[in-house]
Design a protein around this motif. Structure first.
Motif, PDB file in Angstrom:
ATOM      1  N   ARG A 166     -28.089 -11.110   0.038  1.00 64.23           N
ATOM      2  CA  ARG A 166     -27.411 -12.196   0.527  1.00 64.23           C
ATOM      3  C   ARG A 166     -26.350 -12.447  -0.690  1.00 64.23           C
ATOM      4  NH1 ARG A 166     -32.347 -16.387   0.688  1.00 64.23           N
ATOM      5  NH2 ARG A 166     -33.072 -16.363  -1.320  1.00 64.23           N
ATOM      6  N   GLY A 167     -25.244 -13.104  -0.296  1.00 63.84           N
ATOM      7  CA  GLY A 167     -24.707 -13.757  -1.147  1.00 63.84           C
ATOM      8  C   GLY A 167     -23.781 -12.856  -2.548  1.00 63.84           C
ATOM      9  N   ALA A 168     -23.802 -11.553  -1.927  1.00 62.12           N
ATOM     10  CA  ALA A 168     -23.075 -10.624  -2.884  1.00 62.12           C
ATOM     11  C   ALA A 168     -23.704 -10.423  -4.217  1.00 62.12           C
ATOM     12  CB  ALA A 168     -21.494 -11.190  -3.239  1.00 62.12           C
ATOM     13  N   ARG A 169     -25.344 -10.403  -4.081  1.00 62.87           N
ATOM     14  CA  ARG A 169     -26.192 -10.287  -5.032  1.00 62.87           C
ATOM     15  C   ARG A 169     -26.593  -9.000  -5.346  1.00 62.87           C
ATOM     16  NH1 ARG A 169     -31.436 -10.885  -4.411  1.00 62.87           N
ATOM     17  NH2 ARG A 169     -31.651 -12.248  -6.169  1.00 62.87           N
ATOM     18  N   GLY A 170     -26.299  -8.112  -4.410  1.00 63.46           N
ATOM     19  CA  GLY A 170     -26.730  -6.826  -4.654  1.00 63.46           C
ATOM     20  C   GLY A 170     -26.606  -5.883  -5.905  1.00 63.46           C
ATOM     21  N   ALA A 171     -25.433  -5.880  -6.258  1.00 64.98           N
ATOM     22  CA  ALA A 171     -25.156  -5.025  -7.496  1.00 64.98           C
ATOM     23  C   ALA A 171     -25.566  -5.731  -8.537  1.00 64.98           C
ATOM     24  CB  ALA A 171     -23.883  -4.506  -7.412  1.00 64.98           C
ATOM     25  N   SER A 172     -25.202  -6.935  -8.719  1.00 70.08           N
ATOM     26  CA  SER A 172     -25.364  -7.674 -10.183  1.00 70.08           C
ATOM     27  C   SER A 172     -26.805  -8.302 -10.190  1.00 70.08           C
ATOM     28  CB  SER A 172     -24.572  -9.126 -10.062  1.00 70.08           C
ATOM     29  OG  SER A 172     -24.715  -9.632  -8.955  1.00 70.08           O
ATOM     30  N   PRO A 186     -26.373  -7.050 -19.256  1.00 69.97           N
ATOM     31  CA  PRO A 186     -26.003  -5.844 -20.065  1.00 69.97           C
ATOM     32  C   PRO A 186     -25.029  -4.933 -19.403  1.00 69.97           C
ATOM     33  CG  PRO A 186     -28.354  -6.210 -20.188  1.00 69.97           C
ATOM     34  CD  PRO A 186     -27.883  -7.294 -18.932  1.00 69.97           C
ATOM     35  N   ALA A 187     -25.063  -4.762 -17.993  1.00 69.42           N
ATOM     36  CA  ALA A 187     -24.146  -3.517 -17.411  1.00 69.42           C
ATOM     37  C   ALA A 187     -23.008  -4.255 -16.985  1.00 69.42           C
ATOM     38  CB  ALA A 187     -25.031  -3.167 -16.117  1.00 69.42           C
ATOM     39  N   GLY A 188     -22.717  -5.451 -17.130  1.00 64.82           N
ATOM     40  CA  GLY A 188     -21.400  -6.103 -16.890  1.00 64.82           C
ATOM     41  C   GLY A 188     -21.121  -6.343 -15.709  1.00 64.82           C
ATOM     42  N   ILE A 189     -22.034  -6.346 -14.519  1.00 69.50           N
ATOM     43  CA  ILE A 189     -21.850  -6.265 -13.291  1.00 69.50           C
ATOM     44  C   ILE A 189     -21.547  -7.542 -12.575  1.00 69.50           C
ATOM     45  CG2 ILE A 189     -22.908  -5.543 -10.988  1.00 69.50           C
ATOM     46  CD1 ILE A 189     -24.668  -3.714 -12.713  1.00 69.50           C
ATOM     47  N   LYS A 190     -20.596  -7.492 -11.606  1.00 76.06           N
ATOM     48  CA  LYS A 190     -20.476  -8.799 -10.898  1.00 76.06           C
ATOM     49  C   LYS A 190     -20.500  -8.653  -9.412  1.00 76.06           C
ATOM     50  CE  LYS A 190     -16.672 -10.390 -13.952  1.00 76.06           C
ATOM     51  NZ  LYS A 190     -15.321 -10.850 -14.094  1.00 76.06           N
ATOM     52  N   GLY A 191     -20.694  -9.352  -8.527  1.00 78.60           N
ATOM     53  CA  GLY A 191     -20.569  -9.049  -7.095  1.00 78.60           C
ATOM     54  C   GLY A 191     -19.352  -9.219  -6.630  1.00 78.60           C
ATOM     55  N   MET A 192     -19.097  -8.580  -5.297  1.00 74.58           N
ATOM     56  CA  MET A 192     -17.673  -8.438  -4.913  1.00 74.58           C
ATOM     57  C   MET A 192     -17.330  -8.432  -3.474  1.00 74.58           C
ATOM     58  SD  MET A 192     -17.841  -5.299  -4.309  1.00 74.58           S
ATOM     59  CE  MET A 192     -16.152  -5.146  -3.542  1.00 74.58           C
ATOM     60  N   SER A 193     -18.570  -8.541  -2.843  1.00 75.21           N
ATOM     61  CA  SER A 193     -18.261  -8.064  -1.321  1.00 75.21           C
ATOM     62  C   SER A 193     -18.185  -9.094  -0.364  1.00 75.21           C
ATOM     63  CB  SER A 193     -19.927  -7.562  -0.809  1.00 75.21           C
ATOM     64  OG  SER A 193     -20.920  -8.546  -0.773  1.00 75.21           O
ATOM     65  N   THR A 200     -24.711 -18.988 -11.915  1.00 74.18           N
ATOM     66  CA  THR A 200     -24.094 -18.305 -10.934  1.00 74.18           C
ATOM     67  C   THR A 200     -23.102 -17.320 -11.402  1.00 74.18           C
ATOM     68  OG1 THR A 200     -24.645 -20.204  -9.288  1.00 74.18           O
ATOM     69  CG2 THR A 200     -22.978 -18.731  -8.789  1.00 74.18           C
ATOM     70  N   THR A 201     -22.823 -16.286 -11.062  1.00 78.26           N
ATOM     71  CA  THR A 201     -22.014 -15.539 -11.460  1.00 78.26           C
ATOM     72  C   THR A 201     -20.740 -15.544 -10.704  1.00 78.26           C
ATOM     73  OG1 THR A 201     -23.626 -13.627 -12.103  1.00 78.26           O
ATOM     74  CG2 THR A 201     -21.340 -12.932 -11.788  1.00 78.26           C
ATOM     75  N   TYR A 202     -19.558 -15.241 -11.330  1.00 82.44           N
ATOM     76  CA  TYR A 202     -18.292 -15.498 -10.628  1.00 82.44           C
ATOM     77  C   TYR A 202     -17.439 -14.217 -10.568  1.00 82.44           C
ATOM     78  CZ  TYR A 202     -19.334 -20.304  -9.235  1.00 82.44           C
ATOM     79  OH  TYR A 202     -19.965 -21.517  -8.890  1.00 82.44           O
ATOM     80  N   THR A 203     -16.707 -13.931  -9.703  1.00 82.69           N
ATOM     81  CA  THR A 203     -15.733 -12.850  -9.499  1.00 82.69           C
ATOM     82  C   THR A 203     -14.415 -13.168  -9.011  1.00 82.69           C
ATOM     83  OG1 THR A 203     -15.426 -10.667  -9.466  1.00 82.69           O
ATOM     84  CG2 THR A 203     -16.609 -11.620  -7.774  1.00 82.69           C
ATOM     85  N   ASN A 204     -13.390 -12.630  -9.273  1.00 78.45           N
ATOM     86  CA  ASN A 204     -12.083 -13.262  -8.893  1.00 78.45           C
ATOM     87  C   ASN A 204     -11.195 -12.027  -8.087  1.00 78.45           C
ATOM     88  OD1 ASN A 204     -11.700 -13.036 -11.869  1.00 78.45           O
ATOM     89  ND2 ASN A 204      -9.649 -12.713 -10.822  1.00 78.45           N
ATOM     90  N   ASN A 257     -21.228 -15.750  -6.455  1.00 78.14           N
ATOM     91  CA  ASN A 257     -22.451 -14.586  -6.472  1.00 78.14           C
ATOM     92  C   ASN A 257     -23.468 -14.562  -7.256  1.00 78.14           C
ATOM     93  OD1 ASN A 257     -21.147 -12.585  -8.323  1.00 78.14           O
ATOM     94  ND2 ASN A 257     -19.425 -12.684  -6.787  1.00 78.14           N
ATOM     95  N   THR A 258     -24.570 -13.860  -6.973  1.00 81.45           N
ATOM     96  CA  THR A 258     -25.676 -13.749  -7.844  1.00 81.45           C
ATOM     97  C   THR A 258     -26.039 -15.210  -8.239  1.00 81.45           C
ATOM     98  OG1 THR A 258     -24.567 -11.854  -8.810  1.00 81.45           O
ATOM     99  CG2 THR A 258     -26.781 -12.530  -9.750  1.00 81.45           C
ATOM    100  N   TYR A 259     -26.316 -16.056  -7.141  1.00 78.30           N
ATOM    101  CA  TYR A 259     -26.511 -17.367  -7.438  1.00 78.30           C
ATOM    102  C   TYR A 259     -27.740 -17.699  -8.401  1.00 78.30           C
ATOM    103  CZ  TYR A 259     -23.200 -18.171  -3.509  1.00 78.30           C
ATOM    104  OH  TYR A 259     -22.101 -18.158  -2.643  1.00 78.30           O
ATOM    105  N   SER A 260     -27.488 -18.524  -9.028  1.00 78.69           N
ATOM    106  CA  SER A 260     -28.816 -19.027 -10.036  1.00 78.69           C
ATOM    107  C   SER A 260     -29.965 -19.473  -9.339  1.00 78.69           C
ATOM    108  CB  SER A 260     -28.289 -19.879 -11.246  1.00 78.69           C
ATOM    109  OG  SER A 260     -27.809 -21.102 -10.654  1.00 78.69           O
ATOM    110  N   SER A 261     -31.040 -19.761 -10.002  1.00 79.25           N
ATOM    111  CA  SER A 261     -32.319 -20.410  -9.201  1.00 79.25           C
ATOM    112  C   SER A 261     -31.846 -21.931  -8.997  1.00 79.25           C
ATOM    113  CB  SER A 261     -33.544 -20.006  -9.986  1.00 79.25           C
ATOM    114  OG  SER A 261     -33.852 -18.691 -10.093  1.00 79.25           O
ATOM    115  N   ALA A 262     -31.227 -22.314 -10.286  1.00 81.67           N
ATOM    116  CA  ALA A 262     -30.927 -23.875 -10.186  1.00 81.67           C
ATOM    117  C   ALA A 262     -29.912 -23.974  -8.980  1.00 81.67           C
ATOM    118  CB  ALA A 262     -30.210 -24.178 -11.297  1.00 81.67           C
TER     119      ALA A 262
END
Length: 769
Positions: A514-520, A708-715, A608-612, A435-440
């Motif tokens: 899109r892509g569970a990026r809302g929170a992060s 800084p907030a330590g947020i990951k996506g999870m939806s 890209t941010t990852y959660t599990n 989630n939170t896909y990078s620009s790359a």
């Protein structure tokens, strides 16, 4: 207020689309005389009428192995799937438009249809798109340098197959909207539910030859999107062009049948894995072959969804040698687009391969996972495809879910129980969710846009706070969570903040939801913007308190606090007083501080941010009917900092329910002739409340170091885990009698057929003996 609740403006026309009843046909003469003769009909517009007003979309990013595709706003020469829009009727009432659509006479020349990947890939197959040779629109391959050596030293190679059926998004609210053209201002307003207002506006302006300041996208509240409402589809563009051409407002209400058959579909993939393993079940190397059915037209780059599957397939497991072949095929079906967790099959494929390894080697499925799982000592981990995991806890969630489910006791029960009537199955699925896909990522996928998000926080003289970013809610509760992240960064009271999203004129340009990026992405940007604005507020407060530095100050719940002898005390100042000074008394501001309180910040994740999470369930299968009953369902997840635990729980419930519904029931089926067979809820089944279990949730959260907030996506992880846990449980039960489901959905009829096939095979073996 949903789109359909918006009152029709004066002089408004209503649109209905004439759609193809054939999967593949040439368009001959279109006779609309009878339609025009009906009272109230204002216009009948075809692809040729609109071609001069809406440019053709060309999907041709510079991606190796991807074939370019062109798509006019309406087909000019041939239709490519049942439901393909051919003409738009515009009338004074929707009833008149509906009646007129029935009277449009089209001279069709029916062509053979391609209804499967096998048909698309056959020698001399008819072409869905004349410009795409062999119907293979995309092919990419990858292999690490040591892959062949890993297979050469393996004790065994285990193969497994997985198939996911075509599905569609089924938002509670179908697509609908209103296009208003102001000829005096030469300005278009689009009141359409969209998850990404700014990219939507950019696309509409480009296709209509307008400047972006000539287009306002004002998204009303939405009853679900799930990826279907990200970009302007052809119907949206037709409405915009018609409003501009006729100089009258135009509205459209999509029917449920249109939504099910022509609103974008997803998920039809076939995957084969081969795992090189040792005798104790450790993976040395893995290959996968993916064949994806893309449908008829290209709204998104054809490599996109399947590429994500291949990219993250290794998931939570510790092996470095990996390779894939990904082929994407055109067929005469509704076009594909992203659907909540476009990589949904991924975790079932990887954990289903783990189960296949365990079964082939006579090992316990949980133990095989333990031996291959990434551990805390492995993090950070770089995957075979170059993805970086900087904050994952897969072994912790695996152990927690298995313990909560009672895995060991269930295994003993499975051995001891009488399975002549009911089979017990246990399913595990550990998810690594991107989630939170990078620009790359977007650049490499060929998708226009980036991974960044922009936030704006403005404080008025009264202390009222307006927070905004480029997201748009479709039911996720953004208005609450975004206010909380802004308040946390700023030190303000949540009740003092209004979140304004969805309007392209007032919100800063962002990439949308899109892509569970809302929170992060969105929440992270607002949190960081709040921190920056807080620093300015405290600098002003220090001057008002005659302090040399703001180092001893903080703001909490809108009150300025001062630390005295290690104790935080109220300073006597409030946010309202500081805001009034910043706006209305600039002579009191410290040197170098500009008047006003407005912070804009863009946050572009470096990677890209990852959660599990790990999903686990126990099921019971009735051998006489194939019916499934879910006995227990557990999900242990790590989603970083939870902004609002109730919303996190709701998102996990919803995502898991969506995964289970797809795995159990949903199927956008087509006949061999390409005819759509699921045009209503009588044919397209979705899970009801009594089809789903209670969800037991556990949390093992580890903050992400990427913001800084330590947020990951999870939806989206719940969708992935729901599919994998259920199918693995079903196959665990079926394995006791030598049966298996290689493809979804796991309907009673399909399970019953698998049981009968296994029984027949066993009886044949006995007879041969």
């Amino acid at each position: 207020m949903f789109a359909d609740d918006i009152p029709s403006p004066p002089n408004c026309l209503h649109a209905v689309f004439v759609r193809s009843p054939y999967a593949h046909a040439r368009i001959g003469a279109i006779d609309s005389a009878a339609a025009f003769a009906l009272p109230g009909v204002a216009a009948v517009l075809t692809g040729h009428d609109l071609a001069a007003h809406v440019s053709t979309q060309r999907m041709a990013p510079a991606v190796d192995g991807l074939q370019p595709m062109d798509m006019p706003v309406l087909p000019l020469d041939a239709v490519r799937f049942v439901g393909d829009p051919v003409a738009i009727i515009l009338a004074e009432t929707s009833l008149a438009a509906t009646d007129a659509a029935e009277l449009v006479d089209i001279a069709w020349e029916v062509l053979p249809a391609i209804s499967s990947v096998d048909a698309a890939s056959a020698p001399q197959a008819i072409l869905v798109d004349p410009m795409v040779p062999g119907n293979r629109v995309s092919f990419q391959s990858f292999a690490t340098p040591g892959l062949e050596a890993a297979f050469a030293r393996a004790d065994r190679v285990v193969e497994a197959r997985f198939g996911q059926q075509r599905q569609t998004h089924v938002p509670m609210e179908p697509r609908s909207g209103l296009a208003i053209w102001d000829n005096g201002r030469q300005h278009l307003t689009m009141q359409f539910g969209t998850q990404a207002p700014h990219p939507y506006r950019t696309a509409v302006a480009a296709r209509l030859g307008l400047k972006e300041w000539q287009v306002t996208v004002d998204s009303p509240e939405m009853g679900g999107g799930f990826g279907q409402k990200i970009i302007p589809l052809r119907e949206d563009l037709c409405l915009a062009a018609a409003a501009r051409l006729l100089r009258r407002p135009v509205r459209w209400r999509e029917t449920r049948g249109e939504n099910l058959t022509a609103g974008l579909q997803a998920r039809e993939e076939m995957v084969t894995t081969q795992a090189a393993v040792t005798t104790d079940g450790r993976i040395l190397g893995l290959t996968c072959a993916i064949d994806a059915d893309f449908g008829a037209w290209s709204f998104f780059p054809a490599n996109y969804m399947a590429r994500v599957i291949a990219m993250i397939l290794p998931g939570p497991y510790r092996f470095k040698e990996y390779g894939y072949n990904v082929a994407v095929w055109l067929t005469n079906k509704c076009p594909s687009g992203p659907m909540r967790a476009p990589m949904a099959i991924t975790s079932w494929v990887m954990d289903g391969t783990m189960d296949a390894i365990a079964q082939a080697l006579g090992l316990d499925a949980l133990e095989v996972r333990r031996r291959n799982s990434l551990t805390p000592d492995d993090i950070p981990w770089i995957t075979a495809t170059g993805e970086r995991y900087d904050s994952l806890t897969p072994l912790a969630t695996l152990e927690a879910a298995a313990k909560q489910l009672g895995y060991a006791a269930l295994r003993l029960e499975q051995v001891d129980r009488d399975s002549s009537e009911r089979l017990l199955g246990i399913g595990l699925c550990t998810v690594v969710e991107s989630n939170t896909y990078s620009s790359a990522f977007y650049r490499d996928a060929g998708i226009p846009g980036s991974g960044h998000e922009t936030a704006s926080i403005r404080i008025e003289p009264s202390g009222a706070i307006i927070a905004s970013c480029g997201l748009m809610s479709s039911g996720q509760g953004y208005e609450t969570t975004l206010a909380q992240t802004a308040a946390a960064g700023l030190g303000a009271a949540v009740g003092d903040i209004q979140v304004q999203i969805g309007n392209s004129d007032t919100a800063p340009y962002g990439m949308g939801s899109r892509g569970a990026r809302g929170a992060s992405a969105g929440g992270g940007a607002l949190y960081m913007a709040g921190l920056k604005l807080k620093a300015k507020l405290l600098a002003i407060a220090a001057a008002m308190l005659d302090l040399n530095s703001p180092d001893s100050l903080d703001m909490r719940e809108g009150l300025i606090l001062r630390q005295v002898a290690g104790v935080w005390q109220e300073s006597g100042l409030s946010l309202e007083q500081v805001a009034r000074t910043a706006h209305l008394d600039p002579l009191r501001l410290p040197p170098g501080i500009e008047p006003g309180l407005h912070q804009i910040l863009a946050y572009d994740p470096a990677a890209t941010t990852y959660t599990n999470s790990t999903h686990a369930c126990a099921v019971e299968i009735d051998r006489a009917t194939g019916a499934i009953r879910i006995l227990r369902y557990v999900a242990a997840e790590d989603c970083g900092t939870r902004i609002n635990p109730m919303i996190v729980e709701g998102q996990t419930h919803g995502a898991t329910a969506m995964g289970l519904s797809g795995a159990l029931l949903e199927h956008a089926a087509y006949g061999a002739d390409g005819q759509a067979l699921a045009g209503s809820f009588m044919d397209y089944a979705i899970a009801r409340a009594d089809d789903l279990p209670a969800f037991e949730l556990l949390h093992h959260d580890r903050p992400s170091p990427s913001n800084p907030a330590g947020i990951k996506g999870m939806s989206e992880g719940g969708t992935m885990g729901g599919i994998g846990a259920l199918l693995n449980a079903v196959n665990d039960a079926l394995a006791q009698v030598g049966a298996r489901l290689d493809a979804q959905p796991a309907t009673p009829a399909r399970i019953w057929a698998a049981l009968r096939q296994a029984q027949s095979a066993e009886e044949g073996t006995v007879l041969r003996r």
